[in-house]
Design a protein around this motif. Structure first.
Motif, PDB file in Angstrom:
ATOM      1  N   GLY A   1       0.760  -1.234   0.000  1.00 38.84           N
ATOM      2  CA  GLY A   1       0.000   0.000   0.000  1.00 38.84           C
ATOM      3  C   GLY A   1       0.791   1.284   0.000  1.00 38.84           C
TER       4      GLY A   1
ATOM      5  N   HIS B   1       1.469   2.704  -4.481  1.00 44.72           N
ATOM      6  CA  HIS B   1       0.414   3.363  -5.256  1.00 44.72           C
ATOM      7  C   HIS B   1       0.090   4.772  -4.773  1.00 44.72           C
ATOM      8  CE1 HIS B   1      -2.400   0.759  -2.565  1.00 44.72           C
ATOM      9  NE2 HIS B   1      -2.322   1.957  -2.017  1.00 44.72           N
TER      10      HIS B   1
ATOM     11  N   CYS C   1      -0.664  -3.470  -4.470  1.00 45.93           N
ATOM     12  CA  CYS C   1      -1.062  -2.129  -4.905  1.00 45.93           C
ATOM     13  C   CYS C   1      -2.411  -2.164  -5.609  1.00 45.93           C
ATOM     14  CB  CYS C   1      -0.004  -1.517  -5.820  1.00 45.93           C
ATOM     15  SG  CYS C   1       0.163  -2.323  -7.424  1.00 45.93           S
TER      16      CYS C   1
END
Length: 243
Positions: free
Chosen positions: A142, A145, A173
């Protein structure tokens, strides 16, 4: 008159400044936004639960991820870092948010988990100074992105700097068509902002990380909230290995 640009880092810093401060999620300017995000721990955010990612667990259990040292980028409340430490890794876990790092440290104390060092700060700065590796695993669930397009250059340089030869890079992502912005890279510099994060296709991920060897690239499996592991199918999961 400003004529100070002479290096790639100068250009990257200039591009950072094209985004309004409230859109920043990747430099120290973004720490306050993430603190607000983590302030209410009771919010129904799926990854607030103390459950490791199903793909990470699967790769470890299948022997695709081995070694002794791991770097967890954007560790949040520490769920994946604690899992890796419990499996024998010595883990450096980094996040911009003091609130997230405090929560992660609390979880480590509550569970008696050892082997994790939590760091608060800009991962690009930290991996240029104290977190130099080499790491057998660089894990990101995470973080990637939330980077603007120009910071992919910094990200690839980070991997080149700290990932050991033969080491694994595990990524989770946003998947295009499921979550995240699908604007072209250029449009982010025309005032669009990052709109909560960038979506990627499998083709774009393979191109960006083409200097690494692909081991696995798939959609994350969606799991119920009472499952022991975290899984949402709006995400890509990828495992690459350094050549």
């Amino acid at each position: 008159m400003d004529r100070n640009i002479r290096t790639v880092d100068d250009v990257l810093a200039l591009l950072d400044g094209l985004f309004a401060p409230e859109a920043d999620r990747w430099t120290d300017r973004g720490a306050a936004w993430w603190d607000d995000f983590y302030a209410d721990r009771s919010r129904p955010v799926p990854f607030f639960a103390a459950r490791p990612d199903e793909n990470l667990v699967s790769c470890v259990e299948r022997g695709l991820i081995t070694g002794s040292r791991a770097l967890d980028l954007g560790c949040g409340p520490g769920r994946n870092a604690l899992y890796l430490a419990a499996r024998g890794f010595e883990v450096d876990a980094v996040d911009l948010s003091p609130a997230a790092v405090d929560w992660a440290r609390e979880r480590a104390r509550e569970t008696g988990t050892r082997g994790v060092r939590f760091h608060r700060g800009d991962v690009f700065a930290l991996t240029s100074t104290e977190l130099t590796g080499p790491y057998d695993l660089v894990h990101d669930s995470g973080c990637f992105h939330h980077l603007p397009p120009h910071r992919r250059i910094s990200y690839l340089a980070l991997l080149d700097r700290v990932l050991a030869p033969g080491g694994a890079f595990a990524l989770t992502c946003f998947a295009a068509g499921a979550m995240g912005s699908e604007l072209s890279d250029a449009e982010f510099y025309r005032g669009a902002g990052l709109q909560g994060g960038l979506a990627y296709t499998d083709t774009s991920l393979r191109r960006i990380f083409s200097d690494l060897t692909e081991v696995e690239l798939r959609r994350m499996r969606r799991l119920p909230e009472d499952a022991p592991h975290f899984g949402q199918d709006f995400l890509w999961t990828a495992l690459f290995r350094r050549k």
